[in-house]
Design an enzyme around this catalytic site. Sequence first.
Site: not given
Length: 430
Positions: A23, A126, A173, A175, A339
């Site tokens: 990641n 995914c 949020v 990433v 999430i």
Amino acid sequence: MDRIRITGGNKLNGVIPISGAKNAALPLMIASLLTSDTLTLENVPHLADVEQLIRILGNHGVDISVNGRRESQGEAYSRTVHFTCRTIVDTTAPYELVSKMRASFWVIGPLLAREGRARVSLPGGCAIGTRPVDLFIEGLQALGATMEIDGGYINASAPKGGLIGAVYTFPKVSVGATHVMLMAASLARGTTVIHNAAREPEVVDLAHCLIAMGAKIEGAGTSTITIEGVTSLSGARHRVLPDRIETGTYAMAVAMAGGDVVLEGTRASLLDNALDTLRLAGVTISDTDTGLRVVRNGNGIQPVDIVTEPFPGFPTDLQAQFMALMTRSQGVSHITETIFENRFMHVQELARLGAKISLSGQMARIEGVTRLKGAPVMATDLRASVSLVIAGLVAEGETMVSRVYHLDRGFERLEEKLTRCGALVERVSD
């Protein structure tokens, strides 16, 4: 098609080398599009997603060379990869490439910043919920980009003279969207301030690399990041940080099977919350000169409730692995997933091994059992697939995991690392 066969019952003892973080590696690789100089990345893992991104970057004109070394039989590859993009030859990221991996969509930021235009297919990866790209679109629009969705592609263009710095607050949020904004804003005119930015270590790692390339970034690792745009970036040399998800995964494997393992080349600060949770479950974790030592001998697994959260909370990418561990706890535990809205696909496969799990919306209730029994199971996504391997380490008899191409996307030679510590795990081909 390959499958993974696990014969349960063996404890884990030895050393497991932790690879570079997938990641972190992916956005770092994409950052090579921002400069005409060479970006050299050390500690790049050998994974299906990395190889796919290499193909995608090559399509844009990045020249890539790989140096690998293998210090001893069975040790993970430590690869140094050199990326040089003298000229971007194509600003289109086609469906047949992008559809295979979600992170490849992130090229939209550097392409816009350097070339002023991009045509990027909507992403794949995914199958975890909807995972919309709205945050990416809105963030880039804040920098002045014009965005249009047409025929499964996003057509993006920057204003004349390039992207323009702005103050932008993410509504939630993200990433990936933080990665894209960091890269795009590094070459924008003026100052960009990102509020509600992701704080993950991988974001900090990207910022450190961009700074080494000449970017002016402050606040990475906090919820507010300030980027002062520059006219160009240079090459740099950067080492990919250790994979915290791989670290947590193997720590949970030791917790499940029992034993004493040193996780080499990693550090606790990358996942304090998850390690503290494992300590509550009865696992002993300590720092060593080379990494972390994880021990569970004799004592049972204690039930612990968790809620997945953005960093520094419990990582969603370790939720499935922790659920596997809790199937053998001495009591009842609860996992709340905040999430992603569809990240319990592994539940029915764990149930095939004898787990007692019930779902209510975004919460799972796990009642620990005294035994699991091996069975054929099917991987549904990257992290779910490794949870089945963890469960198989203690399941009686043989567990056969199919669709292991999911594993190959994110775990570098998993079966070899576990086997070196005493597990009976092997890859078999039909």
